[in-house]
Design a protein around this motif. Structure first.
Motif, PDB file in Angstrom:
ATOM      1  N   ARG A 299       0.842  -1.211   0.000  1.00  0.00           N
ATOM      2  CA  ARG A 299       0.000   0.000   0.000  1.00  0.00           C
ATOM      3  C   ARG A 299       0.865   1.245   0.000  1.00  0.00           C
ATOM      4  NH1 ARG A 299      -3.386  -3.114   3.474  1.00  0.00           N
ATOM      5  NH2 ARG A 299      -2.398  -2.220   5.341  1.00  0.00           N
ATOM      6  N   ASN A 304      -1.625  -1.745  -6.238  1.00  0.00           N
ATOM      7  CA  ASN A 304      -3.029  -2.076  -5.987  1.00  0.00           C
ATOM      8  C   ASN A 304      -3.492  -3.345  -6.687  1.00  0.00           C
ATOM      9  OD1 ASN A 304      -3.094  -1.209  -8.618  1.00  0.00           O
ATOM     10  ND2 ASN A 304      -4.207   0.697  -8.185  1.00  0.00           N
ATOM     11  N   ARG A 305      -2.568  -4.166  -7.146  1.00  0.00           N
ATOM     12  CA  ARG A 305      -2.952  -5.439  -7.741  1.00  0.00           C
ATOM     13  C   ARG A 305      -3.658  -6.287  -6.679  1.00  0.00           C
ATOM     14  NH1 ARG A 305       1.240 -10.265  -9.440  1.00  0.00           N
ATOM     15  NH2 ARG A 305      -0.275 -11.639 -10.475  1.00  0.00           N
TER      16      ARG A 305
END
Length: 404
Positions: A299, A304-305
């Motif tokens: 993060r 953001n996968r």
């Protein structure tokens, strides 16, 4: 094993995997447990053996791939059915999940394989008697090896393919997992993972790290590979270990952690050393993407996968992130591997372990420079041996780390 007597690099690799582990599994009371039939045992079994397979229809089986280009998935799917290899010991288990349905499937060709150090991971050399592109095959194994029963369920398969994509994007020197087969459905679905073979070019050797410091069970009088490499090289044992082995291992672990939140487990089996016979060109590589994921780091990086279905800290893992990081760095890499190298160098060359530790601290400090918080705790974390092996938990050992 004497390097000057190894003609083919593949023979050197397989001999190192199987026979150069004497004295390397003393790091825990579980380390030397291998519940496997003698015919399939890496040290004591046959030169090779056959793994049966089944042609599984789409209703029962499927092949998963990732973004890594490879011809290997083509061996395991014919466009309609999954070709599912099953370890003979797994097939013999009466409680193998889906065994009755599996035995109703059409038999497939036998795989000719050579056992590797991990026992349930094998080196495939032929299918149905026809030579193919050699590769590694990690099999479902519902029997115990070391601390755990080595089931290979669908979430782990998905995790390893996911991590392989992450490491490939970083340019990590590793052996990529490129596909996995899954049999059944639900939480007990299981299968296999296909992994690329190490570089086996003429004049170049690749061995697991433990083979540098392990004795040869067939020829215990032979010098270790570490001794042979130091002898032919131009560096002291301290310099060779610190600069050629320890430094790249630390950088590899830190980069995967701080750039992708992937906490590699670089112990003696998972770390590979590739070198020329004159010890001038040496590379450190990694294998086995069944690792822990740190979502806080991801993060922070803006990654953001979607995360894999298991081994995610704070999700299915309740242990503290700092403890998991220490487990993989301090215990797996430090205690399970580098401590052995340092001790051998002390015995054979009079090397000072403190010199190696200080060199490691310098490399580590440089590698984590700029990370906004301490990456690792002040003390070493490891498994709590008071807990049942299948229900592991971590404990703070209170020991100060040596390798950072």
């Amino acid at each position: 094993m004497r390097l000057d007597q190894v003609v083919y690099s593949v023979d050197g690799w397989l001999s190192a995997e199987r026979f150069l582990g004497a004295g390397t599994r003393t790091y825990s009371k579980y380390a030397d447990i291998t519940d496997i039939s003698s015919a399939f045992h890496p040290q004591h079994g046959n030169t090779s053996f056959r793994v049966p397979s089944f042609r599984v229809p789409a209703a029962l089986g499927r092949l998963r791939t990732n973004g890594i280009a490879s011809e290997l998935p083509g061996y395991y799917h014919d466009g309609e059915r999954l070709l599912l290899p099953v370890h003979p010991d797994a097939l013999a288990c009466a409680d193998l999940v889906g065994r009755e349905e599996l035995l109703e499937c059409e038999p497939g060709p036998d795989f000719e394989v050579i056992p590797l150090a991990n026992a349930r991971t094998v080196f495939v050399v032929a299918i149905d008697g026809v030579d193919i592109r050699p590769h590694q095959l990690k099999l479902h194994y519902p029997r115990r090896i070391s601390r755990f029963t080595r089931r290979l369920r669908e979430p782990m398969i998905e995790l390893e393919l996911w991590v392989a994509d992450e490491l490939a994007a970083l340019g990590t020197p590793f052996l990529a997992e490129v596909c996995g087969g899954i049999f059944g459905s639900g939480g007990d679905a299981w299968g296999f993972i296909v992994r690329e073979a190490p570089p086996l070019a003429a004049g170049r050797y690749t061995v697991p790290l433990f083979a540098l410091y392990g004795g040869d069970i067939r020829a215990p009088q032979d010098p270790t590979l570490l001794e042979q490499l130091v002898e032919v090289g131009s560096e002291t044992a301290e310099t060779f270990i610190a600069e050629r082995i320890v430094a790249p291992m630390i950088r590899l672990w830190v980069r995967a952690a701080v750039s992708a939140g992937c906490l590699l487990e670089p112990h003696g089996q998972n770390t590979l050393v590739s070198f020329t016979a004159d010890a001038r060109d040496i590379e450190v590589r990694y294998r086995d993407c069944g690792v822990y994921i740190d979502p806080v780091i991801r993060r922070r990086l803006g990654l953001n996968r979607p995360l894999p279905p298991m081994n995610v800290i704070g999700s299915d893992l309740r242990a503290p992130a700092a403890g998991i990081r220490s487990l993989t760095y301090d215990s797996f890499m430090g205690h399970h591997a580098l401590d052995y190298l340092a001790e051998l160098a002390r015995k054979r060359f009079g090397a000072d372990p403190d010199v190696l530790h200080e060199a490691a601290r310098i490399v580590y400090a440089s590698a984590v420079e700029g990370f906004p918080e301490p990456l690792l705790p002040d003390t070493v974390y490891y498994y709590d041996d008071a807990a049942p092996p299948e229900r592991w938990r971590l404990k703070d050992t209170g020991i100060r780390p040596h390798w950072r």
